[in-house]
Design an enzyme around this catalytic site. Structure first.
Site, PDB file in Angstrom:
ATOM      1  N   LYS A 183       2.759  -2.270  -6.606  1.00 28.75           N
ATOM      2  CA  LYS A 183       1.517  -3.023  -6.802  1.00 28.75           C
ATOM      3  C   LYS A 183       0.722  -2.422  -7.969  1.00 28.75           C
ATOM      4  O   LYS A 183       0.677  -1.199  -8.133  1.00 28.75           O
ATOM      5  CB  LYS A 183       0.704  -2.954  -5.504  1.00 28.75           C
ATOM      6  CG  LYS A 183      -0.614  -3.720  -5.504  1.00 28.75           C
ATOM      7  CD  LYS A 183      -1.267  -3.583  -4.134  1.00 28.75           C
ATOM      8  CE  LYS A 183      -2.556  -4.400  -4.016  1.00 28.75           C
ATOM      9  NZ  LYS A 183      -3.093  -4.344  -2.636  1.00 28.75           N
TER      10      LYS A 183
ATOM     11  N   SER B 239      -3.795  -8.573  -0.594  1.00 26.25           N
ATOM     12  CA  SER B 239      -3.818  -8.565  -2.044  1.00 26.25           C
ATOM     13  C   SER B 239      -2.507  -8.073  -2.661  1.00 26.25           C
ATOM     14  O   SER B 239      -2.313  -8.154  -3.862  1.00 26.25           O
ATOM     15  CB  SER B 239      -4.980  -7.690  -2.545  1.00 26.25           C
ATOM     16  OG  SER B 239      -4.810  -6.348  -2.127  1.00 26.25           O
TER      17      SER B 239
ATOM     18  N   SER C  52      -3.997  -6.073   3.437  1.00 23.22           N
ATOM     19  CA  SER C  52      -3.301  -6.460   2.210  1.00 23.22           C
ATOM     20  C   SER C  52      -1.811  -6.207   2.176  1.00 23.22           C
ATOM     21  O   SER C  52      -1.132  -6.626   1.251  1.00 23.22           O
ATOM     22  CB  SER C  52      -3.952  -5.778   1.006  1.00 23.22           C
ATOM     23  OG  SER C  52      -5.242  -6.302   0.804  1.00 23.22           O
TER      24      SER C  52
END
Length: 432
Positions: A35, A112, A136
């Site tokens: 990420k 996310s 997330s």
């Protein structure tokens, strides 16, 4: 930074090989994605927003979590798209595009850590690293039909990971196979070899399953059958979690008085828990990022800009009560579960919402989702989201929680249960 056409999961593709290669290393031969919230030396950490990337220099070192999986023999294949400033559970990004959900292309991938989940779900990497503050990792794992693990709070170093809200921030990861999920976990958590422990009790809170948008039996029956087959039915206990939380977390009373108890699809004490979590999250986000937002005035997408604006207006009022809620919930759930107890809940209220659903339609779903997500978030307990097949051709999941520090136990349990859950979920899918 060119967007990869492969499901839009990657913001940049590159190869980082492990410092030493040996087939005996625990993650030898495996690929992973990261990420865009993790520092990788020489790369700008973009935090999901072009203005952030533009105003920050390349990282001077690599986050320890990334280094650890590299040293264990895995190869990094790139950085993945994320929701701006990690402030959404949808997975939509107006700047870099929304990664395509491999299970349901017309649905959101979840955020996310959207690109990290899609990279694994679309088989572009064997596993991936994400971060989980409010949900997330757990949410995109559920939406993309893969495994997602949120570890105990503070169990894995968040050095070199841009902070969102430190009271809740964790380094999580995704995998398609329980064996890989466990191997990655053993590396990140630095777990010693140990024999698996049998669960002492598995608690199914009826009220949490009533929050589902699908028939609750679709999840509970397959789960109960698997537990009975592997451990016997005597360890299964049913409870009403909302009542237990209300009675054992007295600091919640400040937030309970703001909750509409008559609202349908609402568990008042868990809604209050979610309010406390989101307040402390806003306050810490403000402390972390107010100066940058005020100076740069970044272009933020819909939903994100409103949340950031609200966070920047947060005061210290009730913050000390949020800290009390955290301590009391941690203690209450530790008493409820004991050393080897498990709490089974839906990860989210149902299948992933459609792309570009308007905010007002999403609000009821989001509120129910955060009621469920806040249980591990506020207590600091570890949680794993396990896929349970499809319902109406859309992915659904169940989550298991264990006490803080019981991450190794939970990883072992997933590996034990997984094949049986998959079988039972397939049977349930056909019988609908």
């Amino acid at each position: 930074m060119a967007m990869s056409p492969e499901y839009g999961a990657f913001i940049s593709k590159f190869v980082l090989k492990p410092p030493a290669s040996s087939p005996s290393l625990p993650l030898a031969g495996l690929t992973f994605a990261v990420k865009d919230i993790f520092d990788i030396e020489g790369h700008v950490t973009g935090f999901g927003n072009p203005d952030w990337a533009r105003t920050h220099a390349p990282a001077s070192s690599t986050a320890p979590a990334v280094l650890n999986v590299l040293k264990a023999g895995a190869t990094c294949v790139g950085k993945t798209v994320m929701d701006e400033m990690a402030y959404s559970i949808n997975g939509e990004n107006k700047h870099y595009g929304t990664p395509r959900n491999p299970c349901a292309p017309d649905r959101v991938p979840g955020g996310s850590s959207s690109g990290s989940a899609v990279a694994v779900g679309a088989m572009l990497a064997d596993f991936s690293l994400g971060s989980d503050t409010g949900g997330s990792v757990r949410v995109p794992a559920s939406y993309c039909g893969i495994l997602g693990f949120r570890p105990s709070h503070n169990a894995i170093s968040t050095v070199g990971v841009i902070p969102m809200a430190q009271a809740f921030d964790t380094v999580g990861w995704f995998a398609r196979e329980p064996s890989i999920l466990k191997q990655v976990g053993r590396v990140l958590l630095e777990l010693p070899d140990a024999d698996p422990n049998r669960p002492s009790q598995i608690i199914i809170p009826r009220d949490c399953f009533q929050l589902l948008d699908i028939p609750s039996e679709r999840l509970t029956q397959a789960f109960v059958r698997s537990v009975e087959k592997l451990f016997g039915g005597d360890i299964i206990k049913h409870t009403v979690l909302g009542d237990y939380v209300r009675d054992n977390v007295p600091a919640l009373s400040s937030f309970l008085c703001q909750i509409n108890e008559d609202q349908v699809d609402n568990i008042p004490s868990l809604a209050a828990l979610s309010s406390a979590m989101r307040l402390l999250q806003r306050y810490e986000f403000k402390n972390n990022h107010k100066d940058w937002v005020s100076a740069v005035k970044p272009d933020l997408g819909p939903g994100i800009s409103e949340r950031v604006r609200e966070a920047l207006q947060t005061t210290e009022e009730n913050i000390d009560i949020c800290q009390s809620v955290k301590k009391e919930l941690h203690s209450a759930l530790t008493s409820l579960l004991g050393d080897f107890g498990i709490l089974a809940i839906p990860t989210v209220p149902g299948p992933p919402p459609k792309l570009q659903t308007d905010a007002s339609s999403l609000e009821v779903f989001r509120a129910k989702a955060f009621s469920l997500l806040s249980i591990a978030g506020v207590s600091g307990f570890c949680q794993v989201s396990i896929p349970m097949g499809l319902h109406d051709n859309l992915p659904i999941s169940i989550s298991l929680l264990a006490k803080h520090g019981a991450d190794g136990f939970l990883l072992d349990l997933v590996e034990t249960l997984y094949e049986s859950l998959k079988e039972q979920a397939a049977v349930a899918e056909k019988s609908v």
